[in-house]
Design an enzyme around this catalytic site. Structure first.
Site, PDB file in Angstrom:
ATOM      1  N   GLY A  76     -56.422 -51.590  67.857  1.00  0.00           N
ATOM      2  CA  GLY A  76     -57.076 -50.551  67.063  1.00  0.00           C
ATOM      3  C   GLY A  76     -58.579 -50.646  67.250  1.00  0.00           C
ATOM      4  O   GLY A  76     -59.094 -51.654  67.769  1.00  0.00           O
ATOM      5  N   LEU A  77     -59.260 -49.615  66.810  1.00  0.00           N
ATOM      6  CA  LEU A  77     -60.721 -49.560  66.957  1.00  0.00           C
ATOM      7  C   LEU A  77     -61.390 -50.728  66.238  1.00  0.00           C
ATOM      8  O   LEU A  77     -60.824 -51.281  65.285  1.00  0.00           O
ATOM      9  CB  LEU A  77     -61.244 -48.257  66.342  1.00  0.00           C
ATOM     10  N   SER A  78     -62.580 -51.071  66.662  1.00  0.00           N
ATOM     11  CA  SER A  78     -63.370 -52.068  65.951  1.00  0.00           C
ATOM     12  C   SER A  78     -63.599 -51.555  64.518  1.00  0.00           C
ATOM     13  O   SER A  78     -63.972 -50.401  64.326  1.00  0.00           O
ATOM     14  CB  SER A  78     -64.714 -52.259  66.666  1.00  0.00           C
ATOM     15  N   GLY A  79     -63.310 -52.384  63.546  1.00  0.00           N
ATOM     16  CA  GLY A  79     -63.483 -51.985  62.151  1.00  0.00           C
ATOM     17  C   GLY A  79     -62.273 -51.290  61.548  1.00  0.00           C
ATOM     18  O   GLY A  79     -62.296 -50.888  60.384  1.00  0.00           O
ATOM     19  N   SER A  80     -61.203 -51.152  62.311  1.00  0.00           N
ATOM     20  CA  SER A  80     -60.020 -50.461  61.764  1.00  0.00           C
ATOM     21  C   SER A  80     -59.293 -51.334  60.743  1.00  0.00           C
ATOM     22  O   SER A  80     -58.576 -50.830  59.882  1.00  0.00           O
ATOM     23  CB  SER A  80     -59.072 -50.035  62.894  1.00  0.00           C
ATOM     24  N   GLY A  81     -59.441 -52.662  60.858  1.00  0.00           N
ATOM     25  CA  GLY A  81     -58.830 -53.551  59.853  1.00  0.00           C
ATOM     26  C   GLY A  81     -57.904 -54.617  60.425  1.00  0.00           C
ATOM     27  O   GLY A  81     -57.201 -55.300  59.678  1.00  0.00           O
ATOM     28  N   LYS A  82     -57.919 -54.799  61.719  1.00  0.00           N
ATOM     29  CA  LYS A  82     -57.004 -55.763  62.365  1.00  0.00           C
ATOM     30  C   LYS A  82     -57.158 -57.170  61.776  1.00  0.00           C
ATOM     31  O   LYS A  82     -56.193 -57.787  61.341  1.00  0.00           O
ATOM     32  CB  LYS A  82     -57.275 -55.816  63.889  1.00  0.00           C
ATOM     33  N   SER A 104     -58.043 -54.097  72.458  1.00  0.00           N
ATOM     34  CA  SER A 104     -57.141 -53.765  73.588  1.00  0.00           C
ATOM     35  C   SER A 104     -56.941 -52.253  73.701  1.00  0.00           C
ATOM     36  O   SER A 104     -55.865 -51.748  73.408  1.00  0.00           O
ATOM     37  CB  SER A 104     -55.818 -54.514  73.487  1.00  0.00           C
TER      38      SER A 104
HETATM   39  P1  ADP Z   1     -61.290 -55.144  63.046  1.00  0.00           P
HETATM   40  O1  ADP Z   1     -60.750 -56.550  63.044  1.00  0.00           O
HETATM   41  O2  ADP Z   1     -60.243 -54.118  63.338  1.00  0.00           O
HETATM   42  O3  ADP Z   1     -62.508 -54.982  63.890  1.00  0.00           O
HETATM   43  P2  ADP Z   1     -62.153 -55.819  60.392  1.00  0.00           P
HETATM   44  O4  ADP Z   1     -60.916 -56.353  59.763  1.00  0.00           O
HETATM   45  O5  ADP Z   1     -63.179 -56.792  60.888  1.00  0.00           O
HETATM   46  O6  ADP Z   1     -61.743 -54.801  61.559  1.00  0.00           O
HETATM   47  O7  ADP Z   1     -62.886 -54.831  59.380  1.00  0.00           O
HETATM   48  C1  ADP Z   1     -62.213 -53.863  58.632  1.00  0.00           C
HETATM   49  C2  ADP Z   1     -63.068 -53.440  57.439  1.00  0.00           C
HETATM   50  O8  ADP Z   1     -62.429 -52.361  56.767  1.00  0.00           O
HETATM   51  C3  ADP Z   1     -63.244 -54.561  56.430  1.00  0.00           C
HETATM   52  O9  ADP Z   1     -64.560 -54.499  55.925  1.00  0.00           O
HETATM   53  C4  ADP Z   1     -62.247 -54.190  55.320  1.00  0.00           C
HETATM   54  O10 ADP Z   1     -62.656 -54.677  54.059  1.00  0.00           O
HETATM   55  C5  ADP Z   1     -62.269 -52.667  55.382  1.00  0.00           C
HETATM   56  N1  ADP Z   1     -61.032 -52.021  54.915  1.00  0.00           N
HETATM   57  C6  ADP Z   1     -60.986 -51.014  54.019  1.00  0.00           C
HETATM   58  N2  ADP Z   1     -59.702 -50.652  53.772  1.00  0.00           N
HETATM   59  C7  ADP Z   1     -58.918 -51.444  54.530  1.00  0.00           C
HETATM   60  C8  ADP Z   1     -57.507 -51.556  54.682  1.00  0.00           C
HETATM   61  N3  ADP Z   1     -56.654 -50.764  54.044  1.00  0.00           N
HETATM   62  N4  ADP Z   1     -57.038 -52.483  55.549  1.00  0.00           N
HETATM   63  C9  ADP Z   1     -57.902 -53.276  56.234  1.00  0.00           C
HETATM   64  N5  ADP Z   1     -59.241 -53.230  56.124  1.00  0.00           N
HETATM   65  C10 ADP Z   1     -59.765 -52.316  55.273  1.00  0.00           C
END
Ligand code: ADP
Length: 204
Positions: free
Chosen positions: A35-41, A109
């Site tokens: 998933g995109l950067s910041g998507s929540g992985k 990815s």
């Molecule tokens: P990634 O690993 O995909 O780059 P991150 O986990 O580092 O993303 O960041 C995701 C951000 O989105 C966090 O700041 C998190 O608190 C926020 N967020 C908001 N809602 C959700 C959700 N339902 N699930 C996961 N993250 C969420």
């Protein structure tokens, strides 16, 4: 692929994966979050790992920044290096898999090619693709690491979602939409899906 000479693998002489899974009382799998950067992985994987631990499961979490500051610290972001990054991660994940460990991989990815590479190394039965889906506008609004702002200013080249494509997986095992949802609800959805697969007592 380079020719491999004078190498004699002994995989068949080792304690089997099944024995290790029995010892750990779980079925191992590689859960591949894309998933995109910041998507929540990472957020979801970290919380899920805590719950799995509390339930008595043995896990490993591999995440982009950790891997790039260690085993892959000699790799950049060219097409070849991105491919090598994923290849090594997939090979490392396979080692954990063979130890009976539930392995959570958090990597953008972005292309089908990269995910297929990982899947082919890990094996289709053991590779569980989880698409963590949030719209680009939402990821950019969150901008957890300030990377989107930098990419908009042109300070980061080939940034996924801005100046490089993200190909959504066509048939993920699970799609987790994170916009407007509580983190804990997404974690629950993941675990409802995953636990029947990894728990020895209820696994099919
Ligand atoms: P990634 O690993 O995909 O780059 P991150 O986990 O580092 O993303 O960041 C995701 C951000 O989105 C966090 O700041 C998190 O608190 C926020 N967020 C908001 N809602 C959700 C959700 N339902 N699930 C996961 N993250 C969420």
């Amino acid at each position: 692929m380079k020719e491999v000479r004078h190498i004699y693998p002994v995989f068949d002489q080792l304690v089997s994966r099944e024995s290790k899974e029995w010892l750990l009382q779980q079925h191992s799998r590689v859960v591949w979050f894309t998933g995109l950067s910041g998507s929540g992985k990472t957020t979801i994987a970290k919380e899920a790992e805590k719950v799995l631990y509390e339930m008595g499961h043995t896990t490993m979490l591999l995440d982009g920044d950790n891997v790039r500051s260690g085993i892959n610290n000699n790799l950049g972001f060219s097409h070849e290096d991105r491919r090598e990054n994923i290849r090594r991660i997939a090979e490392a994940s396979k080692l954990f898999l063979d130890c009976g460990i539930i392995t959570l991989c958090c990597f953008v990815s972005p292309t089908e090619e990269l995910r297929q590479l990982a899947k082919s190394i890990i094996g289709p039965k053991d590779f569980i693709e989880v698409y963590v889906n949030a719209p680009i506008e939402e990821c950019e609004r969150r901008d957890v690491k300030g990377l989107y702002a930098k990419a908009r200013k042109g300070e980061i080249a080939d940034f996924t979602g801005i100046s490089a494509p993200f190909e959504a997986p066509s048939h993920p095992a699970l799609e987790l939409k994170t916009q407007g949802r509580k983190e804990e609800d997404c974690v629950k959805e993941l675990l409802n899906f995953l636990l029947p697969i990894v728990r020895l007592d209820i696994a099919i």
